[in-house]
Design a protein around this motif. Structure first.
Motif, PDB file in Angstrom:
ATOM      1  N   GLN A 172       0.840  -1.188   0.000  1.00 30.27           N
ATOM      2  CA  GLN A 172       0.000   0.000   0.000  1.00 30.27           C
ATOM      3  C   GLN A 172       0.884   1.250   0.000  1.00 30.27           C
ATOM      4  O   GLN A 172       2.028   1.207   0.443  1.00 30.27           O
ATOM      5  N   PRO A 173       0.379   2.376  -0.484  1.00 29.00           N
ATOM      6  CA  PRO A 173       1.189   3.597  -0.572  1.00 29.00           C
ATOM      7  C   PRO A 173       1.828   4.003   0.758  1.00 29.00           C
ATOM      8  O   PRO A 173       2.983   4.428   0.785  1.00 29.00           O
ATOM      9  N   GLU A 174       1.137   3.826   1.880  1.00 26.10           N
ATOM     10  CA  GLU A 174       1.709   4.232   3.174  1.00 26.10           C
ATOM     11  C   GLU A 174       2.871   3.325   3.598  1.00 26.10           C
ATOM     12  O   GLU A 174       3.707   3.713   4.405  1.00 26.10           O
ATOM     13  N   GLU A 175       2.952   2.133   3.037  1.00 23.76           N
ATOM     14  CA  GLU A 175       4.048   1.222   3.382  1.00 23.76           C
ATOM     15  C   GLU A 175       5.363   1.639   2.729  1.00 23.76           C
ATOM     16  O   GLU A 175       6.438   1.236   3.178  1.00 23.76           O
ATOM     17  N   TYR A 176       5.310   2.426   1.688  1.00 21.91           N
ATOM     18  CA  TYR A 176       6.530   2.885   1.046  1.00 21.91           C
ATOM     19  C   TYR A 176       7.367   3.755   1.981  1.00 21.91           C
ATOM     20  O   TYR A 176       8.570   3.860   1.831  1.00 21.91           O
ATOM     21  N   ASP A 177       6.724   4.386   2.972  1.00 18.57           N
ATOM     22  CA  ASP A 177       7.462   5.216   3.929  1.00 18.57           C
ATOM     23  C   ASP A 177       8.406   4.369   4.774  1.00 18.57           C
ATOM     24  O   ASP A 177       9.388   4.877   5.311  1.00 18.57           O
ATOM     25  N   GLU A 178       8.140   3.068   4.915  1.00 17.83           N
ATOM     26  CA  GLU A 178       8.978   2.179   5.724  1.00 17.83           C
ATOM     27  C   GLU A 178      10.248   1.760   4.977  1.00 17.83           C
ATOM     28  O   GLU A 178      11.200   1.299   5.588  1.00 17.83           O
ATOM     29  N   LEU A 179      10.263   1.884   3.666  1.00 16.92           N
ATOM     30  CA  LEU A 179      11.410   1.469   2.870  1.00 16.92           C
ATOM     31  C   LEU A 179      12.497   2.536   2.907  1.00 16.92           C
ATOM     32  O   LEU A 179      12.210   3.720   2.767  1.00 16.92           O
ATOM     33  N   PRO A 180      13.766   2.138   3.078  1.00 14.09           N
ATOM     34  CA  PRO A 180      14.829   3.147   3.099  1.00 14.09           C
ATOM     35  C   PRO A 180      15.109   3.670   1.699  1.00 14.09           C
ATOM     36  O   PRO A 180      14.905   2.982   0.701  1.00 14.09           O
ATOM     37  N   GLU A 181      15.584   4.896   1.650  1.00 19.77           N
ATOM     38  CA  GLU A 181      15.999   5.484   0.387  1.00 19.77           C
ATOM     39  C   GLU A 181      17.328   4.857  -0.021  1.00 19.77           C
ATOM     40  O   GLU A 181      18.188   4.618   0.815  1.00 19.77           O
ATOM     41  N   ILE A 182      17.512   4.595  -1.290  1.00 22.91           N
ATOM     42  CA  ILE A 182      18.777   4.066  -1.782  1.00 22.91           C
ATOM     43  C   ILE A 182      19.720   5.242  -1.970  1.00 22.91           C
ATOM     44  O   ILE A 182      19.411   6.193  -2.695  1.00 22.91           O
ATOM     45  N   THR A 183      20.872   5.160  -1.273  1.00 22.51           N
ATOM     46  CA  THR A 183      21.838   6.260  -1.323  1.00 22.51           C
ATOM     47  C   THR A 183      22.941   5.947  -2.324  1.00 22.51           C
ATOM     48  O   THR A 183      23.104   4.800  -2.759  1.00 22.51           O
ATOM     49  N   ASP A 184      23.725   6.970  -2.668  1.00 26.93           N
ATOM     50  CA  ASP A 184      24.878   6.779  -3.552  1.00 26.93           C
ATOM     51  C   ASP A 184      25.879   5.808  -2.925  1.00 26.93           C
ATOM     52  O   ASP A 184      26.529   5.035  -3.621  1.00 26.93           O
ATOM     53  N   GLU A 185      26.012   5.863  -1.604  1.00 30.91           N
ATOM     54  CA  GLU A 185      26.933   4.955  -0.903  1.00 30.91           C
ATOM     55  C   GLU A 185      26.494   3.501  -1.076  1.00 30.91           C
ATOM     56  O   GLU A 185      27.317   2.612  -1.293  1.00 30.91           O
ATOM     57  N   MET A 186      25.195   3.251  -0.991  1.00 31.25           N
ATOM     58  CA  MET A 186      24.678   1.890  -1.194  1.00 31.25           C
ATOM     59  C   MET A 186      24.988   1.404  -2.600  1.00 31.25           C
ATOM     60  O   MET A 186      25.408   0.271  -2.800  1.00 31.25           O
ATOM     61  N   ILE A 187      24.796   2.267  -3.569  1.00 34.59           N
ATOM     62  CA  ILE A 187      25.049   1.906  -4.961  1.00 34.59           C
ATOM     63  C   ILE A 187      26.537   1.647  -5.173  1.00 34.59           C
ATOM     64  O   ILE A 187      26.927   0.713  -5.871  1.00 34.59           O
ATOM     65  N   ALA A 188      27.410   2.445  -4.530  1.00 36.24           N
ATOM     66  CA  ALA A 188      28.858   2.271  -4.669  1.00 36.24           C
ATOM     67  C   ALA A 188      29.313   0.927  -4.102  1.00 36.24           C
ATOM     68  O   ALA A 188      30.280   0.339  -4.583  1.00 36.24           O
ATOM     69  N   ARG A 189      28.638   0.418  -3.065  1.00 38.09           N
ATOM     70  CA  ARG A 189      28.995  -0.879  -2.472  1.00 38.09           C
ATOM     71  C   ARG A 189      28.519  -2.044  -3.318  1.00 38.09           C
ATOM     72  O   ARG A 189      28.962  -3.167  -3.130  1.00 38.09           O
ATOM     73  N   GLY A 190      27.622  -1.792  -4.230  1.00 38.81           N
ATOM     74  CA  GLY A 190      27.068  -2.862  -5.053  1.00 38.81           C
ATOM     75  C   GLY A 190      28.090  -3.423  -6.017  1.00 38.81           C
ATOM     76  O   GLY A 190      29.083  -2.787  -6.347  1.00 38.81           O
ATOM     77  N   ALA A 191      27.858  -4.631  -6.461  1.00 31.69           N
ATOM     78  CA  ALA A 191      28.749  -5.275  -7.431  1.00 31.69           C
ATOM     79  C   ALA A 191      27.949  -5.586  -8.683  1.00 31.69           C
ATOM     80  O   ALA A 191      26.842  -6.130  -8.596  1.00 31.69           O
TER      81      ALA A 191
END
Length: 83
Positions: A7-26
């Motif tokens: 539901q739309p209100e559940e999206y508030d529980e999801l963290p924002e994806i940061t540049d740091e998270m993307i940099a750690r990705g492979a």
């Protein structure tokens, strides 16, 4: 069982994806992860389980030394029988 629809209100529980998270990705398609073995990595000289009958007072004394007593018993045996 019915699938849950977010539901739309559940999206508030999801963290924002940061540049740091993307940099750690492979980069990749996940096939390497699928090929990895489960569990602990293999060791060069693995331990083997054996059955050994030991007097009760010896076992009690080893256990009384606290957690890790099996490893200490293994080390004592290794020291005694070093070639």
């Amino acid at each position: 069982m019915d699938a849950h629809v977010i539901q739309p209100e559940e999206y508030d529980e999801l963290p924002e994806i940061t540049d740091e998270m993307i940099a750690r990705g492979a980069p990749g398609n996940g096939l390497e992860l699928a090929r990895r073995r489960r569990g602990r990595p293999r060791v060069e000289n693995p331990k083997r389980q054996v059955t050994l009958r030991v007097d009760a007072d010896v076992i009690d004394a080893m256990r009384a030394t606290g957690p890790g007593w099996q490893a200490r018993a293994n080390e004592a045996l290794r020291d005694r029988f070093k070639a």
